[in-house]
Scaffold this motif. Structure first.
Motif, PDB file in Angstrom:
ATOM      1  N   VAL A  25       0.550  -1.236  -0.481  1.00  0.00           N
ATOM      2  CA  VAL A  25      -0.420   0.291   0.177  1.00  0.00           C
ATOM      3  C   VAL A  25       0.712   1.283  -0.125  1.00  0.00           C
ATOM      4  O   VAL A  25       1.803   1.572   0.787  1.00  0.00           O
ATOM      5  CB  VAL A  25      -1.187   0.038   1.055  1.00  0.00           C
ATOM      6  N   VAL A  26       0.565   2.207  -1.170  1.00  0.00           N
ATOM      7  CA  VAL A  26       1.219   3.358  -0.626  1.00  0.00           C
ATOM      8  C   VAL A  26       0.739   5.043  -0.356  1.00  0.00           C
ATOM      9  O   VAL A  26      -0.189   4.764  -0.222  1.00  0.00           O
ATOM     10  CB  VAL A  26       1.517   3.785  -2.743  1.00  0.00           C
ATOM     11  N   GLY A  27       1.280   5.211   0.497  1.00  0.00           N
ATOM     12  CA  GLY A  27       0.822   6.459   0.757  1.00  0.00           C
ATOM     13  C   GLY A  27       2.334   7.347   1.322  1.00  0.00           C
ATOM     14  O   GLY A  27       3.181   7.507   0.862  1.00  0.00           O
ATOM     15  N   LYS A  28       1.706   8.371   2.002  1.00  0.00           N
ATOM     16  CA  LYS A  28       2.619   9.943   3.078  1.00  0.00           C
ATOM     17  C   LYS A  28       3.122   9.255   4.179  1.00  0.00           C
ATOM     18  O   LYS A  28       2.632   9.190   4.866  1.00  0.00           O
ATOM     19  CB  LYS A  28       2.594  10.855   2.434  1.00  0.00           C
ATOM     20  N   ASP A  29       4.127   9.630   4.771  1.00  0.00           N
ATOM     21  CA  ASP A  29       4.843   9.399   6.474  1.00  0.00           C
ATOM     22  C   ASP A  29       4.414  11.186   6.691  1.00  0.00           C
ATOM     23  O   ASP A  29       4.630  12.237   6.404  1.00  0.00           O
ATOM     24  CB  ASP A  29       5.864   9.459   6.196  1.00  0.00           C
ATOM     25  N   ALA A  30       2.966  11.277   7.199  1.00  0.00           N
ATOM     26  CA  ALA A  30       2.864  12.782   8.131  1.00  0.00           C
ATOM     27  C   ALA A  30       3.043  12.615   9.771  1.00  0.00           C
ATOM     28  O   ALA A  30       2.450  12.715  10.111  1.00  0.00           O
ATOM     29  CB  ALA A  30       1.377  12.842   7.831  1.00  0.00           C
ATOM     30  N   GLU A  31       3.981  12.984   9.597  1.00  0.00           N
ATOM     31  CA  GLU A  31       4.810  13.102  10.865  1.00  0.00           C
ATOM     32  C   GLU A  31       4.628  11.894  11.612  1.00  0.00           C
ATOM     33  O   GLU A  31       3.980  12.395  13.297  1.00  0.00           O
ATOM     34  CB  GLU A  31       3.964  14.376  11.750  1.00  0.00           C
ATOM     35  N   GLY A  32       5.027  10.254  11.194  1.00  0.00           N
ATOM     36  CA  GLY A  32       4.883   9.429  11.887  1.00  0.00           C
ATOM     37  C   GLY A  32       3.527   8.700  11.783  1.00  0.00           C
ATOM     38  O   GLY A  32       3.677   7.622  12.078  1.00  0.00           O
ATOM     39  N   LYS A  33       2.629   9.374  10.812  1.00  0.00           N
ATOM     40  CA  LYS A  33       1.480   8.602  11.058  1.00  0.00           C
ATOM     41  C   LYS A  33       1.836   7.995   8.970  1.00  0.00           C
ATOM     42  O   LYS A  33       1.412   9.632   8.387  1.00  0.00           O
ATOM     43  CB  LYS A  33       0.414   9.050  11.301  1.00  0.00           C
ATOM     44  N   PHE A  34       1.377   7.463   8.802  1.00  0.00           N
ATOM     45  CA  PHE A  34       1.254   6.757   7.722  1.00  0.00           C
ATOM     46  C   PHE A  34      -0.116   6.962   6.780  1.00  0.00           C
ATOM     47  O   PHE A  34      -1.337   6.960   7.716  1.00  0.00           O
ATOM     48  CB  PHE A  34       0.844   4.995   7.227  1.00  0.00           C
ATOM     49  N   VAL A  35      -0.507   8.084   5.822  1.00  0.00           N
ATOM     50  CA  VAL A  35      -1.612   8.493   4.949  1.00  0.00           C
ATOM     51  C   VAL A  35      -1.870   7.896   3.979  1.00  0.00           C
ATOM     52  O   VAL A  35      -1.146   7.813   3.109  1.00  0.00           O
ATOM     53  CB  VAL A  35      -1.590   9.659   5.048  1.00  0.00           C
TER      54      VAL A  35
END
Length: 429
Positions: A25-35
């Protein structure tokens, strides 16, 4: 190609599939949270993945923020999250694809160790009268190689539950013996005697222990004649004394030893005591692997054969193709790890770009395609021992295998080979 790396229960396969989905699953690292990026078309996740724009897979996110058992806990939390809910029917379908067709109690709740799409490729090559051989490469243990051997031998015996080769028996010479000799069965980590194999909980060991036929006739579509292969099973079957071995790397190159799979006695300790503050290539190699394997060959020359240097190893691989021989190799994980998991210390994949008579293709799901990095594979031009760039090797000599796609599409490997052959034709013009 390999679906599972351990003896599994029914629930374990589904867990493996869930984790394979979660890792991709692809996403982004938003200050330690996977989005998550919201892309529901799982087959395009890798194509839509762009690290330069801050994309990362869930597996990369977990590796970045968690250690040890916490990694597994994070996978499980994500698997149970609302984001994964719509993928559960897909996972259930793939799970069914992984199951061996039931044929009485013998096959109940059994799962393939090797993906069915790989055997579909073998059938395709046989049907089209293509000469080929298989070289299995693994950092895993002798046990893993033994499991691979059992399922491959079941296939080449004509007893694989999903892919049954049509055979014609030569009654005068057909024997009744197992896939390996009694001496081979005593080798550590490999199979068992026929009497033990028939009692085994391993379905493929039981199947591969069935009667071997000394002559086989395979029907080939679109040709006027039958392809008669003398001792076809003997040619392709894996037997530990002849074609199962270990490849050792060091600063001088590599040495391949067949008939033995044990690492040098000090290899594990040498690997475990390594620390990553030591630059690659600066960690003293105290294993003395070359002397170890040469001494083992001297003690048992009838069983063990040694090939020193890339040229000798390449020639051994080429001869295996001519003889339709299957080889299984345990690669040098300690060397890869102590060189910081660099591709140049990975599994050597030997290529002669000018030799059109042979086309080596390496499938591995650890290739980092998005980073243009073969990662686990060291693609070497055998003429000068220099690395072949990723752009040239990708989808020509190496394929970043996708286990989920390979399970969903029975022709996955057939299509992959066709792409590789097409790219080679174009670049060789």
């Amino acid at each position: 190609m390999i679906l599972q790396d351990k003896a599994i229960k029914k629930s374990d396969v589904k867990q493996i599939l869930k984790e394979e989905f979660a890792k991709r699953v692809v996403g982004k690292d938003a200050e330690g949270k996977f989005v998550w990026n919201g892309n529901t078309n799982w087959e395009t996740w890798e194509e839509k993945y762009d690290p330069e724009k801050g994309d990362l897979t869930f597996a990369e996110f977990v590796k970045k923020h968690f250690k040890g058992e916490d990694k597994q806990k994070e996978y499980q939390k994500f698997i149970d999250s609302p984001e994964m809910a719509e993928f559960r029917p897909i996972i259930d379908n793939l799970y069914e694809q992984s199951r061996v067709p039931e044929d009485g109690e013998e096959n109940e709740d059994q799962h393939y160790y090797i993906l069915p799409s790989f055997f579909q490729l073998l059938n395709h090559l046989i049907d089209n009268n293509r000469r080929f051989n298989i070289i299995l490469r693994s950092y895993g243990s002798e046990v893993r190689l033994g499991k691979l051997r059992d399922e491959l031998n079941a296939f080449f015996s004509g007893y694989h539950p999903r892919f049954k080769v049509a055979v014609q028996e030569d009654v005068s010479s057909a024997g009744s013996r197992g896939s390996c000799s009694e001496d081979d069965a005593k080798d550590e980590g490999y199979g068992a005697k026929d009497s033990d194999a028939k009692k085994s909980s391993n379905l493929f060991r039981r199947l591969s222990s069935k009667r071997r036929i000394s002559n086989i006739i395979m029907a080939v579509r679109d040709v006027s004649e039958l392809d008669v292969l003398e001792d076809a099973q003997n040619e392709r079957k894996l037997e530990s004394h002849r074609n199962i071995g270990i490849l050792h790397r060091d600063n001088a190159g590599a040495i391949l030893s067949l008939g033995i799979t044990e690492r040098p006695p000090t290899a594990t300790e040498w690997c475990d005591t390594h620390t990553f503050d030591i630059p690659p290539g600066k960690y003293e190699d105290t294993r003395d692997g070359r002397s170890y394997y040469l001494n083992e060959m001297e003690k048992n020359p009838e069983k063990i054969s040694v090939f020193q240097g890339y040229d000798a190893i390449y020639e051994r691989f080429v001869s295996a193709t001519k003889e339709r021989e299957t080889i299984a190799i345990r690669d040098d994980y300690p060397w890869w790890k102590t060189n910081h998991f660099a591709s140049t210390a990975g599994k050597p994949h030997l290529i002669d770009p000018l030799d059109d008579s042979i086309h080596p293709i390496f499938f591995d799901d650890n290739i980092k395609k998005a980073q243009n990095n073969t990662h686990i594979i060291d693609v070497l031009d055998i003429r000068n021992n220099e690395n072949i760039p990723f752009a040239e090797a990708n989808d020509k000599y190496v394929v970043a295998a996708h286990p989920l796609r390979a399970l969903a599409d029975l022709d996955y490997y057939v299509k992959a080979v066709e792409i590789c052959e097409g790219k080679r034709r174009v670049t060789s013009v």
